[in-house]
Design a protein around this motif. Structure first.
Motif, PDB file in Angstrom:
ATOM      1  N   GLY A 155       0.828  -1.204   0.000  1.00  0.00           N
ATOM      2  CA  GLY A 155       0.000   0.000   0.000  1.00  0.00           C
ATOM      3  C   GLY A 155       0.854   1.242   0.000  1.00  0.00           C
ATOM      4  O   GLY A 155       2.093   1.184  -0.006  1.00  0.00           O
ATOM      5  N   ARG A 156       0.213   2.370   0.033  1.00  0.00           N
ATOM      6  CA  ARG A 156       0.949   3.627  -0.017  1.00  0.00           C
ATOM      7  C   ARG A 156       1.828   3.816   1.215  1.00  0.00           C
ATOM      8  O   ARG A 156       2.812   4.539   1.174  1.00  0.00           O
ATOM      9  N   ILE A 169      -0.885  -5.269   1.282  1.00  0.00           N
ATOM     10  CA  ILE A 169      -2.350  -5.117   1.249  1.00  0.00           C
ATOM     11  C   ILE A 169      -3.064  -6.427   0.903  1.00  0.00           C
ATOM     12  O   ILE A 169      -4.279  -6.469   0.736  1.00  0.00           O
TER      13      ILE A 169
END
Lengths: 353, 342
Positions: free
Chosen positions: A333-334, A339
Motif C-alpha cells: 500500500g501507499r 495489502i
C-alpha cells in the motif's frame, strides 16, 4: 478503415478552469485514476481544476434504476451546478460517463421544457437557499484528456509502441453508452465512430483496432448488473466483445466509463472461471482507464496509478511499453504495508507477480 | 423574350418539356447547372422494369433536343425565379426574361454518410445503389480489393421513411431498384448470394410485382424484412451486419462482401432558394408543393406562370417524369397563349 467521420463532430472543450465532479464508484474499482487526472491537469499541464468535497452523487445509478425520481435528480444536479457557481467556475467536467450523460440529459430537458428548470430552481432554493448558473461548458474527463492529448504526448516518457520491436501497440477503445449514444453531438466523433479514446491512442503512438463488435455495449447496463438474475446477460455481452476482438490480438483495452472498464476487466476473470477461456496472448487483455493510460505515457508508477487492483494483470502491457516497475511493490500500500493479494486464477494473475 | 419559356433543369423532365414547347411553337431555353444534359440518368446503367439501357432513353431525347435546335445553356445554375414567372436569375446575377418558367430541377441523392451506422465512406465495400450502377456500366462489380463478391446485401430505405434524417417520405423507386440490382448481380455472378433487407416492398408500377416474384422464384434472391442496425469490418475484409428478421422475430448477424445502400431521393438543395425567390411553397418533405394533388400537380398556383415537372415535386420514376414534362409544357403554353383551363 478508409477515414473517420469524427472530424464532423468536434465539440467545444474548455481549455482551463474546470469544476470536477467525481464518480460514485470509480475510486473503488480504479482507485488511482481520478487522482491521476487531477495530477495531470494541475501538475503536468498547469491547469486550474476544482475538486470540491461538497459535491455529491449525480443520482445516475438510482435514476437509471428507477429508484430516484426525475424531480429529485434535477434538484441534485441543480445543486451540483450551484456548487460550481459558488466556487466560481463555469466549466464542468464529469468523471463518470453516466453523470456526463445525465447532466447532458437534464440540460437538454431544461431547454425543451423550461418549466422543469424553473421547478428545479425552486426546489433547490427552497431546500438549500442556493441558486445556480448552468455550465458554460460541459465535458467528460476523457474529453479533457483528449483535448490535452498532444501536450501529454509531448511530455510523455513512454509511447504506445512495443519497446522491443518499435511496432505500434494495438488498442481496443471502448466508449461508454451514455457518452454519445444519447446525444451524438455531445461526444467527440459522434456515436458511431467516436474518436475521444481513439484520438488518445493515436496521439500516443498506438493503433486503434476496429473489430466487428466495437460498438456493442460492454454489458454493464444497470438492469443487467443490478438485477442479479440478469447478470448472465451482462457476462454474455462482454464475452461477445472479447470473442470479436481477440483475433485482432489487442495489447490493451481502454474505456472511458466506470462500468465498462470494471466489467471488461472483471468479466474476463468470470469467464475464465466459468468456461476456462481466456483472451489475449498472456491470459487476458489488460483493461485500462484513460487516466491510467495517460499516466503510463507520462511515466507514472503503475502501482501509484492503482493498477494492482485490476483483475487482468497489466504486466504484459508494461513490458511491451518498456515501463519500469517493481514487481515486489505491487501489493504494497501507499504506507508500504502489504495489502494482500488475490488468489491465482485462470488468468494467471498472481503466479506472475 | 417573346414566347420564351425558361426551363430549370436539363434532366428527362426538362428535356421533354422543352421538346413539347418547341413543338407548340414556343422558345424553350434549358438551363442546366451541370456541364451536360441528362441529369441522374447519365449515371444509370439499366432501367426497371424492362432492363432497358438508360442510354436508350437518354440518347433519343438528347438527339431530339439537338435536332430541334433548342437553346441549351450548360453550367447555368439558377438562383432565383420571379414570383410572376417572368424570368429567372442565374448564378452570377444574370437575368433571363421569360414568359413562363418550368421548374424541372430534379432531386439530390441522399448522402449515405449521414447514416453513419452503415459506414459509407468509411468501409470500402459499403456502396450506394448509384455506385453499383456505375459498376454495372463499367462491367466491373468487384470488391475494393478486386474480388468477386460471394455474398451481397442490399439495404432498402436509406434516407427514405426515416425521421432521424428528416426524410419522412418514401422515395418509391428504391424497392424496385433493389430488386433489379439484386437480379443483375445474380445474372452476373450466379454463385453470389444476394439478400435484400426491406421495411415494405412497394411494387407500385406495372410489371414490378412480377419482377419481385421472379427475383425470388427464378433468381433466388432472398428478401428479409428487417433493418440493418450497424455494419462493422471483419478481420478477413468482409462486413458484419446486425439486423433482425422481423417476420420471425429473430435477431441476425450476417457477413457479406458488399453492402449496397439504396439511397433515397431528397429535395434538391436549390429548392429553398427558388422557393424563397419565387414565393413557391415547399411541402413538409422539402419538395415543391404543387397547386393540388389531382388536377394541378404541375402548377404552382391557380393562375401563375410557374410550373413543375418531374422529381421537383416528389420522387418519381423516369416514365412519370417524362409525362410531367409534357403536362407542364402544355400548362406553360396555355398560360402564355391562353386557352381552356382543364
Amino acid at each position: 478503415m478508409k477515414k473517420n467521420n469524427w472530424a464532423e463532430y468536434q465539440k467545444e472543450i474548455a481549455d482551463d478552469k474546470y469544476y470536477y465532479v467525481r464518480s460514485c464508484i470509480r475510486q473503488n474499482f480504479f482507485p488511482g485514476s481520478e487522482a491521476a487526472f487531477l495530477n495531470i491537469l494541475r501538475n503536468e499541464l498547469g491547469r486550474d481544476i476544482c475538486d470540491d468535497p461538497n459535491h455529491t452523487s449525480c443520482t445516475g445509478i438510482g435514476y437509471h434504476s428507477d429508484i430516484v425520481p426525475l424531480e429529485t435528480t434535477m434538484a441534485v444536479i441543480a445543486r451540483q451546478f450551484a456548487m460550481m457557481t459558488e466556487a466560481g467556475y463555469e466549466n464542468m467536467v464529469a468523471s463518470c460517463i453516466t453523470s456526463f450523460g445525465l447532466y447532458s440529459e437534464v440540460i437538454d430537458m431544461w431547454e425543451h421544457f423550461p418549466e422543469t428548470e424553473e421547478k428545479a430552481r425552486e426546489n433547490l432554493y427552497k431546500a438549500t437557499g442556493r441558486e445556480f448558473k448552468k455550465p458554460k461548458n460541459l465535458a467528460h474527463a476523457s474529453d479533457v484528456v483528449f483535448h490535452h492529448r498532444e501536450a501529454i504526448a509531448a511530455r510523455g516518457k513512454h509511447r504506445l509502441v512495443n519497446a522491443s520491436t518499435g511496432a505500434p501497440l494495438r488498442g481496443v477503445e471502448h466508449i461508454g453508452c451514455h457518452y454519445a449514444k444519447i446525444f451524438p453531438k455531445k461526444g467527440v466523433g459522434g456515436s458511431e465512430f467516436p474518436y475521444v479514446l481513439a484520438g488518445m491512442i493515436e496521439a500516443w503512438g498506438g493503433e486503434v483496432v476496429d473489430y466487428p463488435e466495437r460498438r456493442h455495449c460492454c454489458g454493464f447496463g444497470f438492469r443487467n448488473y443490478l438485477v442479479m438474475a440478469n447478470r448472465g446477460s451482462s457476462v454474455a455481452n462482454s464475452k461477445k466483445k472479447f470473442e470479436s476482438m481477440a483475433p485482432y490480438k489487442p495489447d490493451f483495452i481502454v474505456a472511458n466509463c466506470p462500468g465498462c472498464a470494471m466489467f471488461l476487466d472483471r468479466w474476463q476473470y468470470a469467464i475464465s472461471e466459468m468456461e476456462g477461456v481466456t483472451y489475449g496472448e498472456n491470459g487476458g487483455i489488460p483493461v485500462l482507464t484513460y487516466e491510467e493510460l495517460a499516466g503510463l505515457v507520462l511515466g507514472y508508477d503503475p502501482w501509484e496509478l492503482g493498477m494492482q487492483m485490476h483483475q487482468v494483470p497489466v504486466e504484459s502491457l508494461l513490458d511491451k511499453m518498456g515501463v519500469e516497475y517493481d514487481p515486489g511493490a505491487k501489493y504494497l500500500g501507499r504506507d508500504g504495508k502489504y495489502i494482500g493479494r488475490p488468489e491465482d486464477t485462470a488468468l494467471g494473475g498472481c503466479s506472475r507477480c | 423574350m417573346e414566347n420564351t419559356i425558361a426551363i430549370i433543369g436539363g434532366g428527362v423532365a426538362g428535356m421533354q418539356a422543352a421538346l413539347t414547347l418547341k413543338e407548340l411553337g414556343m422558345r424553350p431555353v434549358i438551363l442546366e447547372r451541370e456541364e451536360r444534359l441528362g441529369g441522374k440518368l447519365n449515371t444509370w446503367d439499366r432501367l426497371f422494369p424492362t432492363w432497358t439501357p438508360a442510354r436508350e432513353v437518354l440518347d433519343p431525347l438528347l438527339e431530339a433536343v439537338r435536332g430541334a435546335g433548342i437553346e441549351v445553356r450548360l453550367g447555368a445554375a439558377v438562383e432565383g425565379v420571379s414570383p410572376d414567372g417572368r424570368g429567372v436569375t442565374l448564378a452570377g446575377g444574370e437575368r433571363l426574361a421569360a414568359e413562363a418558367v418550368v421548374v424541372a430541377s430534379g432531386f439530390d441523392l441522399f448522402d449515405a454518410r449521414l447514416k453513419e451506422e452503415y459506414g459509407y465512406g468509411i468501409y470500402d465495400n459499403v456502396i450506394t445503389s448509384a455506385d453499383l450502377e456505375t459498376m454495372f456500366r463499367e462491367k466491373r462489380v468487384l470488391t475494393a480489393d478486386g474480388r468477386v463478391p460471394r455474398r451481397v446485401a442490399i439495404l432498402h430505405c436509406v434516407g427514405s421513411r426515416d425521421e432521424k434524417v428528416k426524410q419522412n417520405h418514401c422515395s418509391r423507386v428504391c424497392c424496385i431498384t433493389g430488386v433489379k440490382q439484386a437480379m443483375e448481380i445474380r445474372e452476373l455472378y450466379p454463385e453470389c448470394e444476394v439478400f435484400n433487407f426491406y421495411m415494405d416492398m412497394r411494387m407500385f408500377g406495372p410489371g414490378y410485382e412480377e419482377i419481385y416474384r421472379q427475383s425470388q422464384e427464378e433468381y433466388k434472391v432472398v428478401h428479409i424484412r428487417g433493418r440493418i442496425s450497424e455494419v462493422s469490418p471483419t478481420l478477413d475484409g468482409r462486413l458484419q451486419m446486425k439486423t433482425e428478421d422481423t417476420l420471425i422475430g429473430r435477431p441476425m448477424k450476417m457477413e457479406a462482401d458488399m453492402l449496397v445502400l439504396l439511397v433515397g431521393m431528397c429535395p434538391a438543395r436549390s429548392n429553398r432558394s427558388l422557393a424563397v425567390s419565387g414565393n413557391l411553397s415547399l411541402g413538409d418533405s422539402g419538395f415543391f408543393a404543387a397547386a393540388d394533388a389531382f388536377r394541378g400537380n404541375t402548377r404552382c398556383g391557380e393562375n401563375g406562370r410557374i410550373f413543375f415537372a418531374g422529381t421537383a415535386t416528389a420522387p418519381k420514376n423516369v416514365g412519370e417524369s417524362l409525362n410531367e414534362g409534357t403536362a407542364a409544357a402544355w400548362q406553360a403554353y396555355r398560360s402564355v397563349k391562353g386557352g381552356a383551363s382543364w
